[in-house]
Design an enzyme around this catalytic site. Structure first.
Site, PDB file in Angstrom:
ATOM      1  N   GLU A 173      22.940  31.984  -6.671  1.00 10.57           N
ATOM      2  CA  GLU A 173      24.371  32.323  -5.571  1.00 10.57           C
ATOM      3  C   GLU A 173      24.558  33.707  -5.672  1.00 10.57           C
ATOM      4  OE1 GLU A 173      27.595  29.972  -4.172  1.00 10.57           O
ATOM      5  OE2 GLU A 173      27.573  31.118  -2.441  1.00 10.57           O
ATOM      6  N   LYS A 206      23.845  30.744   4.480  1.00 10.73           N
ATOM      7  CA  LYS A 206      24.625  29.567   4.246  1.00 10.73           C
ATOM      8  C   LYS A 206      25.178  28.983   5.298  1.00 10.73           C
ATOM      9  CE  LYS A 206      27.779  27.990   0.743  1.00 10.73           C
ATOM     10  NZ  LYS A 206      28.245  28.667  -0.896  1.00 10.73           N
ATOM     11  N   CYS A 257      24.736  26.744  -2.954  1.00 10.74           N
ATOM     12  CA  CYS A 257      25.642  26.282  -2.897  1.00 10.74           C
ATOM     13  C   CYS A 257      26.203  25.006  -2.217  1.00 10.74           C
ATOM     14  CB  CYS A 257      27.095  27.188  -3.118  1.00 10.74           C
ATOM     15  SG  CYS A 257      27.886  27.033  -4.170  1.00 10.74           S
TER      16      CYS A 257
HETATM   17  N1  ING Z   1      31.335  26.733  -4.856  1.00 10.20           N
HETATM   18  C1  ING Z   1      31.394  25.290  -4.600  1.00 10.20           C
HETATM   19  C2  ING Z   1      30.716  24.435  -4.966  1.00 10.20           C
HETATM   20  O1  ING Z   1      30.136  23.562  -3.420  1.00 10.20           O
HETATM   21  C3  ING Z   1      33.635  24.347  -3.679  1.00 10.20           C
HETATM   22  C4  ING Z   1      32.385  25.174  -3.565  1.00 10.20           C
HETATM   23  C5  ING Z   1      33.309  23.296  -5.101  1.00 10.20           C
HETATM   24  C6  ING Z   1      33.114  23.061  -3.044  1.00 10.20           C
HETATM   25  C7  ING Z   1      33.277  21.848  -5.590  1.00 10.20           C
HETATM   26  C8  ING Z   1      33.742  21.523  -3.082  1.00 10.20           C
HETATM   27  C9  ING Z   1      34.247  21.195  -4.303  1.00 10.20           C
HETATM   28  O2  ING Z   1      29.968  24.196  -5.815  1.00 10.20           O
HETATM   29  C10 ING Z   1      31.128  27.108  -3.753  1.00 10.20           C
HETATM   30  N2  ING Z   1      29.955  28.964  -3.703  1.00 10.20           N
HETATM   31  O3  ING Z   1      30.013  27.280  -2.835  1.00 10.20           O
END
Ligand code: ING
Length: 318
Positions: free
Chosen positions: A46, A123, A169
């Protein structure tokens, strides 16, 4: 026998002020490396051209500098990658911040083959907040501020004799994304990601969790969702990390992997830097799940699932 040699092209740290041409050069080198190892389908993370800029509250000018603008067929960074992949005769999937000709902003990725964009995804699940966190030393997560939720849905497409689907992601944490792709016969899910190893404002943290403990938990949840959703949808999956210490301050987890339709990790990155993870996958391995345990046609009961699309949030039953 339908086999594909797939590669996850992991990218190590990209700093806030890293020059774009330096990053593009790294990406091209990873393509060379993947080609040398015989890969024919390569996944990049990403937002592969920049640091994970949604962690910062940015001026309009600096924010603008992180986007690819206008007609993607003319966009220099993206075209450099797509053309190099064409020369190497491999397909490439890569994520980037998209500023469309219609003046919309998405967290996007494209799949390109033979010099042309075959499919585009934007996304859908944008984590974090619109407003910055209030704590003065907070590390923000402003994807809801900088991007619009994707408007292209989850559309599988044919590539190299396989049915392929893309997500980005946070999407991997939502089973709906996987299921919509699997209902189209998807056999390979491609998912680039940028996942912080320590982000207490974003996901909370158990009392006094250290950075190392938080990163361990982040990696556990990353593998959990990749393995479980691959298994429950009888599909291969490839995930590629942007990882390492951005600006020597923000740690992003590694964990680029190739996972089988049985939920088994068949290949995984060993470093937090630029690295190509390769595996020769047999698409026939999807058959077992798709015709037995997860034969959707025989086993699913859609009449029981109405709330999944009719209701967004929780409505308590008390
Ligand atoms: N990063 C993280 C992901 O989903 C996240 C955001 C991490 C949300 C952990 C909740 C818990 O891997 C992105 N860019 O989405």
């Amino acid at each position: 026998m339908r086999r594909i040699k797939v590669a996850a092209a992991q990218l190590g740290p990209i700093h806030r002020h890293t020059e774009r041409k330096e990053t593009v050069t790294r990406i091209l080198h990873l393509l060379d490396d993947a080609a040398k190892q015989g890969a024919t389908m390569v996944l990049f993370p990403e937002l592969a051209f920049t640091t994970f800029f949604p962690r910062h509250l940015l001026s309009p000018e600096e924010l603008d500098s992180f986007f690819l603008h206008g007609d993607l067929a003319e966009e220099p960074s993206l075209q450099a990658v797509i053309n190099h992949a064409k020369v190497l005769q491999l397909d490439v999937c890569i994520g980037f911040a998209e500023h469309t000709t219609g003046n919309q902003y998405f967290n996007s990725c494209v799949y390109a083959s033979n010099g042309r964009i075959v499919s585009k995804y934007r996304k859908v699940h944008l984590p974090g907040t619109f407003e910055p966190y209030s704590a003065p030393d907070a590390v923000h997560h402003l994807e809801k501020r900088y991007f619009t939720p994707g408007d292209l849905g989850f559309k599988a497409f044919a590539a190299q004799e396989a049915v392929v689907g893309m997500m980005v992601c946070n999407d991997r944490r939502w089973p709906e994304a996987w299921r919509v792709l699997a209902l189209q016969g998807t056999e390979v899910v491609l998912c680039g990601y940028n996942t912080a190893g320590y982000a207490p404002d974003l996901w909370g943290s158990s009392k006094g969790q250290t950075v190392a403990e938080a990163a361990k938990e982040a990696m556990f949840h990353h593998k959990l969702v990749m393995q479980a959703n691959s298994y429950m949808n009888a599909t291969w999956s490839v995930c590629a990390a942007r990882c390492g210490w951005d600006d020597d301050k923000y740690m992003m987890i590694q964990g680029s992997m190739i996972i089988s339709p049985q939920g088994v990790i068949v290949a995984e990155s060993a470093t937090m830097g630029d690295e190509v993870v390769v595996a020769d996958i047999d698409l026939h391995a999807c058959e077992q799940g798709k015709t037995k345990t997860f034969d959707f046609a025989r086993h699913r009961r859609t009449e029981a699932y109405g709330l999944i699309t009719s209701q967004t949030g929780v409505v308590n039953v008390q």
